[in-house]
Motif scaffolding. Structure first.
Motif, PDB file in Angstrom:
ATOM      1  N   ASP A   1       0.873  -1.189   0.025  1.00 10.09           N
ATOM      2  CA  ASP A   1       0.019  -0.101  -0.153  1.00 10.09           C
ATOM      3  C   ASP A   1       0.982   1.111   0.045  1.00 10.09           C
ATOM      4  O   ASP A   1       1.569   1.480   1.150  1.00 10.09           O
ATOM      5  N   PRO A   2       1.043   1.920  -1.178  1.00 15.61           N
ATOM      6  CA  PRO A   2       1.600   3.123  -1.020  1.00 15.61           C
ATOM      7  C   PRO A   2       1.517   4.189  -0.099  1.00 15.61           C
ATOM      8  O   PRO A   2       2.426   4.954   0.426  1.00 15.61           O
ATOM      9  N   ARG A   3       0.333   4.216   0.273  1.00 16.22           N
ATOM     10  CA  ARG A   3      -0.090   5.428   1.275  1.00 16.22           C
ATOM     11  C   ARG A   3       0.260   4.944   2.535  1.00 16.22           C
ATOM     12  O   ARG A   3       0.654   6.015   3.450  1.00 16.22           O
ATOM     13  N   GLU A   4       0.511   3.732   2.927  1.00 12.72           N
ATOM     14  CA  GLU A   4       0.844   3.243   4.281  1.00 12.72           C
ATOM     15  C   GLU A   4       2.668   3.403   4.189  1.00 12.72           C
ATOM     16  O   GLU A   4       3.027   3.980   5.099  1.00 12.72           O
ATOM     17  N   ALA A   5       3.264   3.253   3.029  1.00 15.21           N
ATOM     18  CA  ALA A   5       4.484   3.543   3.095  1.00 15.21           C
ATOM     19  C   ALA A   5       5.083   5.182   3.200  1.00 15.21           C
ATOM     20  O   ALA A   5       6.145   5.275   3.816  1.00 15.21           O
ATOM     21  N   VAL A   6       4.140   6.004   2.772  1.00 15.15           N
ATOM     22  CA  VAL A   6       4.778   7.282   2.712  1.00 15.15           C
ATOM     23  C   VAL A   6       4.193   7.982   4.074  1.00 15.15           C
ATOM     24  O   VAL A   6       4.642   9.168   4.214  1.00 15.15           O
ATOM     25  N   ARG A   7       3.489   7.395   4.882  1.00 15.90           N
ATOM     26  CA  ARG A   7       2.993   8.049   5.984  1.00 15.90           C
ATOM     27  C   ARG A   7       4.421   8.401   6.958  1.00 15.90           C
ATOM     28  O   ARG A   7       5.279   7.832   7.276  1.00 15.90           O
ATOM     29  N   ASP A   8       4.547   9.541   7.314  1.00 18.32           N
ATOM     30  CA  ASP A   8       5.336  10.072   8.208  1.00 18.32           C
ATOM     31  C   ASP A   8       6.884  10.363   7.222  1.00 18.32           C
ATOM     32  O   ASP A   8       8.002  10.890   7.783  1.00 18.32           O
ATOM     33  N   ALA A   9       6.671  10.019   6.089  1.00 18.10           N
ATOM     34  CA  ALA A   9       7.851  10.293   5.304  1.00 18.10           C
ATOM     35  C   ALA A   9       8.373  11.598   4.987  1.00 18.10           C
ATOM     36  O   ALA A   9       7.235  12.799   4.656  1.00 18.10           O
ATOM     37  N   HIS A  10       9.384  12.195   4.986  1.00 16.38           N
ATOM     38  CA  HIS A  10      10.001  13.584   4.661  1.00 16.38           C
ATOM     39  C   HIS A  10      10.083  13.710   3.237  1.00 16.38           C
ATOM     40  O   HIS A  10      10.146  14.838   2.671  1.00 16.38           O
ATOM     41  N   ALA A  11      10.275  12.437   2.673  1.00 14.10           N
ATOM     42  CA  ALA A  11      10.515  12.577   1.047  1.00 14.10           C
ATOM     43  C   ALA A  11       9.877  11.342   0.590  1.00 14.10           C
ATOM     44  O   ALA A  11      10.036  10.259   0.910  1.00 14.10           O
ATOM     45  N   VAL A  12       9.373  11.759  -0.671  1.00 18.05           N
ATOM     46  CA  VAL A  12       8.852  10.475  -1.442  1.00 18.05           C
ATOM     47  C   VAL A  12       9.611  10.538  -2.963  1.00 18.05           C
ATOM     48  O   VAL A  12       9.093  11.428  -3.551  1.00 18.05           O
TER      49      VAL A  12
ATOM     50  N   GLU B   1       0.037  14.405  -6.286  1.00 21.31           N
ATOM     51  CA  GLU B   1      -0.457  15.482  -5.295  1.00 21.31           C
ATOM     52  C   GLU B   1      -0.755  14.484  -4.081  1.00 21.31           C
ATOM     53  O   GLU B   1      -0.546  14.857  -2.844  1.00 21.31           O
ATOM     54  N   ALA B   2      -1.889  13.776  -4.547  1.00 25.11           N
ATOM     55  CA  ALA B   2      -2.704  13.102  -3.242  1.00 25.11           C
ATOM     56  C   ALA B   2      -1.899  12.120  -2.667  1.00 25.11           C
ATOM     57  O   ALA B   2      -2.071  12.102  -1.510  1.00 25.11           O
ATOM     58  N   LEU B   3      -0.924  11.569  -3.316  1.00 30.08           N
ATOM     59  CA  LEU B   3       0.100  10.676  -2.423  1.00 30.08           C
ATOM     60  C   LEU B   3       1.022  11.506  -1.772  1.00 30.08           C
ATOM     61  O   LEU B   3       1.118  11.264  -0.523  1.00 30.08           O
ATOM     62  N   LEU B   4       1.349  12.458  -2.196  1.00 34.81           N
ATOM     63  CA  LEU B   4       2.419  13.334  -1.348  1.00 34.81           C
ATOM     64  C   LEU B   4       1.604  13.945  -0.209  1.00 34.81           C
ATOM     65  O   LEU B   4       2.343  14.278   0.965  1.00 34.81           O
ATOM     66  N   ASP B   5       0.487  14.333  -0.309  1.00 35.63           N
ATOM     67  CA  ASP B   5      -0.175  14.596   0.679  1.00 35.63           C
ATOM     68  C   ASP B   5      -0.369  13.665   2.010  1.00 35.63           C
ATOM     69  O   ASP B   5      -0.583  14.294   3.138  1.00 35.63           O
ATOM     70  N   GLU B   6      -0.131  12.619   1.896  1.00 38.57           N
ATOM     71  CA  GLU B   6      -0.364  11.616   2.748  1.00 38.57           C
ATOM     72  C   GLU B   6       1.114  11.424   3.621  1.00 38.57           C
ATOM     73  O   GLU B   6       1.313  10.758   4.529  1.00 38.57           O
ATOM     74  N   ALA B   7       2.237  12.154   3.056  1.00 38.12           N
ATOM     75  CA  ALA B   7       3.410  11.919   3.723  1.00 38.12           C
ATOM     76  C   ALA B   7       3.322  13.097   4.928  1.00 38.12           C
ATOM     77  O   ALA B   7       2.386  13.849   5.167  1.00 38.12           O
ATOM     78  N   ALA B   8       4.680  13.410   5.528  1.00 36.99           N
ATOM     79  CA  ALA B   8       4.712  14.339   6.594  1.00 36.99           C
ATOM     80  C   ALA B   8       4.388  15.743   6.073  1.00 36.99           C
ATOM     81  O   ALA B   8       4.813  16.020   4.700  1.00 36.99           O
ATOM     82  N   PRO B   9       4.102  16.628   6.806  1.00 38.75           N
ATOM     83  CA  PRO B   9       4.026  18.273   6.413  1.00 38.75           C
ATOM     84  C   PRO B   9       5.304  18.751   5.987  1.00 38.75           C
ATOM     85  O   PRO B   9       6.243  18.370   6.289  1.00 38.75           O
ATOM     86  N   GLY B  10       5.320  19.188   4.793  1.00 36.60           N
ATOM     87  CA  GLY B  10       6.321  19.752   4.101  1.00 36.60           C
ATOM     88  C   GLY B  10       7.261  18.628   3.318  1.00 36.60           C
ATOM     89  O   GLY B  10       8.359  18.997   2.974  1.00 36.60           O
ATOM     90  N   ALA B  11       6.780  17.451   3.263  1.00 38.92           N
ATOM     91  CA  ALA B  11       7.426  16.452   2.351  1.00 38.92           C
ATOM     92  C   ALA B  11       7.919  16.866   1.020  1.00 38.92           C
ATOM     93  O   ALA B  11       6.950  17.612   0.406  1.00 38.92           O
ATOM     94  N   ILE B  12       8.781  16.478   0.389  1.00 35.59           N
ATOM     95  CA  ILE B  12       9.058  16.589  -0.993  1.00 35.59           C
ATOM     96  C   ILE B  12       9.340  15.448  -1.875  1.00 35.59           C
ATOM     97  O   ILE B  12       9.265  14.267  -1.346  1.00 35.59           O
TER      98      ILE B  12
END
Length: 290
Positions: free
Chosen positions: A191-202, A229-240
């Motif tokens: 699940d990519p959304r699970e992987a990007v959770r709390d990520a600083h970069a995707v 954009e939707a997947l990056l929104d699932e990462a940490a605030p300010g993720a790149i």
């Protein structure tokens, strides 16, 4: 004699020193003449844009001469052994980099210990890309230790080096890939959304590598792993968003992210030059690494 084949040749202190040196060379591109009147051979068995441009310009900025060689330029194409090739190159150039296919060929070249050998990309590893990735993260967040990077898509040589070299610097790298395209030894989610959770970069890469252009089934399997954009929104605030390029907008990454303000992709491409210049200083034990 030093070599850089996978990145495991570096220890943590050397890696962090290399990143700091790369940042200094980015601020002062002509500060080092470490390769003054020395030649570096660059062997390209595969096409390249970023690798060739960054290494050629970087060697020149260090005061050296980049000797670009294609397979037909060498007698290897006519059966000369790697052992003999290494012995000849060692009499003429300071180091040799190879962008090729087989990790074993690069290992055999280095095993002769005739001159420093560095990996510009093989099927298994891409350590120079990982160095540029870490420099980009350091610029974006002021540190590397404690960062989390999520890689989405095909498990490949870029992911391997990002995971292995990143671990030396204290970067946690997790992946999201279909089961058929996971990479052994790298923690992975389906699940990519699970992987990007709390990520600083995707991070993502092309779905179809050179030589595999007709793989329509692979594209279908990777569709849910597009970086947008939707997947990056699932990462940490300010993720790149990160991408090692070349990119296919609308395929593995959205056009909006590729060219928008939430990415550091073009910094990554530039940072190849700076990180590789520091790597060459380390490899040849010159400058601050003497």
């Amino acid at each position: 004699m030093r070599h850089l084949l996978t990145g495991h040749e570096l220890d943590r202190d050397s890696l962090l020193a290399l990143l700091d040196r790369a940042a200094q060379l980015k601020r002062e591109p002509l500060a080092s003449r470490a390769l003054d009147r020395r030649t570096v051979a660059l062997v390209f068995q595969k096409p390249s844009t970023r690798t060739r441009v960054s290494f050629e310009s970087g060697v020149v900025e260090l005061g050296g001469h980049p000797m670009v060689l294609r397979p037909d330029d060498l007698q290897i194409s006519r059966g000369e052994s790697l052992r003999d090739t290494a012995r000849v190159l060692g009499r003429h150039v300071a180091a040799v980099g190879v962008r090729g296919h087989d990790d074993g060929e690069l290992e055999a070249l280095a095993a002769e210990d005739q001159l420093p050998v560095f990996n510009m990309l093989t099927a298994g590893h891409h350590p120079c890309q990982a160095l540029a990735d870490l420099l980009t993260l350091q610029e974006a967040f002021g540190r590397v230790e404690g960062l989390r990077v999520a890689y989405v898509g095909d498990g490949n040589n870029v992911l391997r080096s990002l995971h292995d070299v990143g671990a030396l610097a204290g970067v946690e790298v997790v992946a999201a890939s279909p089961l058929a395209y996971t990479l052994d030894g790298v923690p992975a989610e389906t699940d990519p959304r699970e992987a990007v959770r709390d990520a600083h970069a995707v991070y993502t890469d092309v779905w179809i590598s050179m030589g595999d252009e007709d793989s329509g089934s692979k594209r279908m399997a990777l569709e849910p792993y597009r970086l947008d954009e939707a997947l990056l929104d699932e990462a940490a605030p300010g993720a790149i968003a990160l991408h090692c390029l070349p990119a296919h907008p609308g395929e593995e990454i959205s056009e909006g992210l590729l060219y928008g303000h939430r990415q550091r992709i073009w910094d990554q491409a530039e940072n190849r030059r700076h990180a590789q210049k520091a790597m060459l200083e380390w490899l040849l034990e010159v400058g601050p690494f003497a």
